[in-house]
Design a protein around this motif. Structure first.
Motif, PDB file in Angstrom:
ATOM      1  N   CYS A   1      -6.573  -3.337  -4.313  1.00 24.64           N
ATOM      2  CA  CYS A   1      -5.764  -2.835  -3.391  1.00 24.64           C
ATOM      3  C   CYS A   1      -6.156  -3.611  -1.915  1.00 24.64           C
TER       4      CYS A   1
ATOM      5  N   GLY B   1      -8.171   1.705  -7.312  1.00 29.48           N
ATOM      6  CA  GLY B   1      -6.902   2.211  -7.116  1.00 29.48           C
ATOM      7  C   GLY B   1      -5.525   1.360  -7.639  1.00 29.48           C
TER       8      GLY B   1
ATOM      9  N   ASN C   1     -13.125   3.277  -1.159  1.00 25.70           N
ATOM     10  CA  ASN C   1     -12.247   4.583  -1.531  1.00 25.70           C
ATOM     11  C   ASN C   1     -12.782   5.182  -2.639  1.00 25.70           C
TER      12      ASN C   1
ATOM     13  N   CYS D   1      -2.291   5.210   2.753  1.00 21.13           N
ATOM     14  CA  CYS D   1      -3.449   4.435   2.135  1.00 21.13           C
ATOM     15  C   CYS D   1      -4.453   4.063   3.413  1.00 21.13           C
TER      16      CYS D   1
ATOM     17  N   CYS E   1      -8.089   6.908  -0.416  1.00 19.88           N
ATOM     18  CA  CYS E   1      -6.886   6.421  -1.419  1.00 19.88           C
ATOM     19  C   CYS E   1      -6.230   7.834  -1.756  1.00 19.88           C
ATOM     20  N   PRO E   2      -5.333   8.199  -1.263  1.00 17.38           N
ATOM     21  CA  PRO E   2      -4.647   9.430  -1.485  1.00 17.38           C
ATOM     22  C   PRO E   2      -4.064   9.440  -2.657  1.00 17.38           C
ATOM     23  N   ASN E   3      -3.408   8.372  -2.977  1.00 15.87           N
ATOM     24  CA  ASN E   3      -2.579   8.177  -4.179  1.00 15.87           C
ATOM     25  C   ASN E   3      -3.288   8.299  -5.232  1.00 15.87           C
ATOM     26  N   GLN E   4      -4.817   8.101  -5.461  1.00 15.57           N
ATOM     27  CA  GLN E   4      -5.405   8.212  -6.843  1.00 15.57           C
ATOM     28  C   GLN E   4      -6.560   9.067  -6.604  1.00 15.57           C
TER      29      GLN E   4
ATOM     30  N   TRP F   1       0.845  -1.150  -0.062  1.00 21.67           N
ATOM     31  CA  TRP F   1       0.113   0.020   0.107  1.00 21.67           C
ATOM     32  C   TRP F   1       0.878   1.342   0.013  1.00 21.67           C
ATOM     33  N   CYS F   2       0.411   2.511  -0.742  1.00 24.96           N
ATOM     34  CA  CYS F   2       1.033   3.589  -0.564  1.00 24.96           C
ATOM     35  C   CYS F   2       1.246   4.208   0.604  1.00 24.96           C
TER      36      CYS F   2
ATOM     37  N   ILE G   1      -6.544   1.729   3.825  1.00 26.10           N
ATOM     38  CA  ILE G   1      -6.810   0.058   3.855  1.00 26.10           C
ATOM     39  C   ILE G   1      -6.387  -0.664   5.058  1.00 26.10           C
TER      40      ILE G   1
HETATM   41  S1  SF4 Z   1      -3.636   3.124  -4.892  1.00 22.69           S
HETATM   42 FE1  SF4 Z   1      -5.140   4.106  -3.197  1.00 22.69          FE
HETATM   43  S2  SF4 Z   1      -6.115   2.377  -2.419  1.00 22.69           S
HETATM   44 FE2  SF4 Z   1      -4.359   1.463  -3.572  1.00 22.69          FE
HETATM   45  S3  SF4 Z   1      -2.908   1.319  -2.088  1.00 22.69           S
HETATM   46 FE3  SF4 Z   1      -2.456   3.350  -3.035  1.00 22.69          FE
HETATM   47  S4  SF4 Z   1      -3.803   4.709  -1.738  1.00 22.69           S
HETATM   48 FE4  SF4 Z   1      -4.382   2.635  -1.197  1.00 22.69          FE
END
Ligand code: SF4
Lengths: 376, 281
Positions: B60, B134, B130, B29, B209-212, B25-26, B31
């Protein structure tokens, strides 16, 4: 031995119960529905579980869940439903989850002819789900064989930890014949781990010399992961571990391919002195048997090889035949599916011809005989 | 509900498959927070590890049970709930928990979600919502808010949005709750209640889901997203509670008393055996 009048589909249900199947999940589809109906009434009598699921995908994956919990499971469908199940037949193969999938074949593609027989899922059974893996598929040509081969299918699935297909067709599925119910049958149980739960040496995907890892029931305390992604022997992801990937994927193929002879079931008719052989299976083997008798009456030395094992393809039987006969005729209800395997195995040593149809009718003895005369 | 909290290190020792760390995971995240709440809930209930099984799908969220030491089935996309159904039917003594994402649960697996709820089978679904796919890089899901940006809705998502809790109630679920990664203590309590409940239960965990989602919609990193949950969440005790537009209802939202499937099927077995005996078999 008691003799009972039974329908092919019913014999599949009864054979499965005899082999210890106690879980069935299915979805209504012609011409396989009688299997589900029989299971719905019979399984609860023997402390088993029947469930009608919301779709074909749910049916096969629910069976996977039941099998992981240690219960022998089966699902049944026909071509359209099998197409839908394919991804998860692959999942069962990757989990190494014992399971029997019955395909009562009907004419395709798409909705095709729902009530009429075909043998058009032969290559689908082999290659229908993506990826390479060993496949076992058995094919009955009578009601008695429906009973017997279902038991064998369950046994093989338990022994080798994989989904085994039973390929039958609308004709064999719906025909009624008197069958003798054997007093004793061999029933195989999956091998459980030989170490107690919590033993640090336990690795869920570490195989025995036969290529098959022992399998722990979920809930037994082994705390393992049934993994659909490529994994190592501990069931951890092998996302970039090419060595573990190669090892696993080869093992999934080899555990079947290295035991072809043990998995090969067949019968013959007048094959010993035959100059020409009909190779057939399922309902087509019945018309082919008639053709052999007609041919013999006319002085033509014909014989029949009726394959009950379709996959892994018993190439050794064809190699042997190729040295003994002048020609081979493959009789099947499709445009030429198993004939490809026969040609590969014959490897040019003997001409291999084909007779097939896919209009919902079955091959008659006279039709097969006419083709025999044509190719000789 | 007895609250029995293990120290993080003890928890890790007892439940985490450290050999599989670090997680994929980012940073930031949500999760892992939800998984942590689930593990704490299980621990707080004093359940034996061997009696708890997980099923997961794809995405994810589909990595979550790979980091914990339970029996777990890692299934295909959308099929975690059907695999869970088979496990529960075959061994009703098991506590069966499905960890699933919004795409997995109400997208590709939506039909199974409806029917697991309809059957009222005793499975606990923990839905990591989320609002995005992701794993595949930020495509819109059925739970993406209308208008939100994603890599497949670069002009704003124009479809409607599923509320998994409303869907679960319409389909027949008998325990429905929602929390967020900000309200993590509440989340743990709700998961514990859902596990104890006999019937199909859904705990929707709003997870960042901060990354997406956060990045594409310019909400910011994880702390900003969680602050948003703090601002928007309203603790209620009914799915029908009136809240101002833009607010998220959290808490125990719905509870019903309806026969559980494996109990009903046990009756089917009794009846089948009675009739077979009457036939003289
Ligand atoms: S893409 Fe989003 S949901 Fe997937 S691990 Fe990264 S932050 Fe979490």
């Amino acid at each position: 031995m008691t003799k009972v009048l039974m329908q092919g589909n019913e014999a599949i249900a009864e054979g499965a119960i005899r082999a210890g199947v106690r879980f069935f999940a299915g979805y209504p589809i012609t011409p396989a529905t009688e299997i589900a109906e029989r299971m719905a009434s019979r399984l609860p009598e023997v402390d088993g579980t029947f469930i009608q699921m919301e779709d074909e995908i749910a049916s096969v994956t629910t069976c996977v869940g039941a099998s992981l919990a240690g219960v022998k499971a089966m699902t049944a469908s026909s071509g359209p439903g099998i197409s839908l199940k394919q991804e998860n037949i692959g999942m069962a193969a990757m989990h190494e989850c014992p399971l029997v999938v019955v395909d009562v074949m009907r004419v395709g593609p798409a909705t095709g002819m729902a009530t009429l027989p075909a043998q058009q899922d032969i290559q689908q059974a082999r290659w229908g789900s993506h990826g390479d893996r060993g496949v076992i598929a058995l094919c009955p040509s009578s009601v008695a064989e429906c009973y017997d081969l279902t038991i064998k299918a369950v046994n093989l699935s338990e022994k080798y930890r994989l989904p085994v297909m039973l390929l039958t067709d609308a004709e064999v599925g719906h025909m009624r014949e008197a069958i003798a119910i054997p007093e004793r049958v061999e029933v195989v149980e999956r091998r459980r781990p030989d170490v107690p739960p919590g033993d640090p040496s336990f690795q869920p995907y570490a195989a025995k010399p036969d290529g098959v890892p022992p399998m722990a029931d979920f809930g037994a305390g082994y705390l393992w992961h049934a993994e659909a992604s490529t994994h190592n022997v501990r069931s951890d992801l092998a996302s970039t571990d090419h060595k573990s990937a190669d090892f696993l994927h080869r093992r999934l193929i080899d555990k079947v391919e290295k035991h072809v002879r043990e998995m090969t079931f067949y019968s013959t008719r007048r094959l010993d002195d035959a100059e020409v052989a009909v190779v057939s299976y399922g309902v087509s083997a019945r018309g082919s048997a008639g053709a052999v008798e007609l041919a013999r009456a006319q002085g033509l030395k014909a014989g029949l090889l009726n394959l009950n094992t379709i996959w892994p393809f018993p190439a050794h039987l064809i190699e042997d035949l190729a040295g003994r006969v002048r020609a081979i005729l493959v009789a099947e209800l499709n445009a030429g599916q198993l004939v490809r395997e026969v040609r590969l195995a014959a490897n040019g040593r003997v001409p291999v011809h084909h007779v097939g149809r896919f209009d919902g009718l079955i091959l008659t003895p006279t039709e097969v005989l006419a083709r025999l005369r044509e190719v000789l | 509900m007895p609250v029995h909290v293990l120290h993080a290190n003890e928890l890790k020792e007892k439940y985490v498959l450290t050999r599989n760390l670090p997680t994929i995971w980012c940073a930031g995240c949500g999760i892992g927070t939800v998984l942590g709440a689930a593990v704490r809930a299980i621990d707080g209930l004093g359940l034996d590890k061997k009696d708890v099984v997980f099923t997961i799908g794809i995405g994810c969220s589909g990595y979550s049970s790979r980091y914990v030491n339970f029996d777990a089935a890692h299934t295909t996309h959308g099929r975690a709930l059907t695999t869970a159904t088979g496990l529960k039917l075959a061994n009703p003594k098991l506590t069966v928990i499905t960890l699933t994402g919004d795409g997995d649960c109400v997208g590709i697996g939506g039909n199974h979600f409806i029917h697991a709820a309809r059957r009222n089978i005793d499975v606990t679904a923990i839905l990591f919502n989320n609002s995005i796919y992701g794993m595949t890089g930020g495509q819109y899901s059925p739970a993406t808010p209308t208008g939100a940006l994603s890599t497949t809705s670069p002009y704003g998502m124009v479809e409607g949005t599923i509320d998994p809790c409303e869907l679960a109630r319409a389909a027949g679920a008998t325990y429905i709750a929602r929390s967020t990664t900000y309200h993590v203590q509440l989340l743990r309590q709700l998961i514990a209640k859902a596990i104890t409940h006999k019937g199909f239960s859904l705990v929707e965990a709003i997870a960042q889901c901060p990354n997406q989602f956060g990045r594409l919609n310019k909400i910011g990193a994880a702390p900003e997203m969680m602050r948003q949950y703090k601002r928007e969440a309203v603790r209620v005790d009914s799915l029908d509670a009136e809240v101002p537009p833009g607010k998220i209802k959290i808490g125990e939202l719905y509870k019903a008393d309806r026969p559980e499937y494996t109990k009903m099927y046990a009756k089917v077995r009794e009846e089948a055996k009675r009739r077979a005996a009457a036939r003289g078999q």
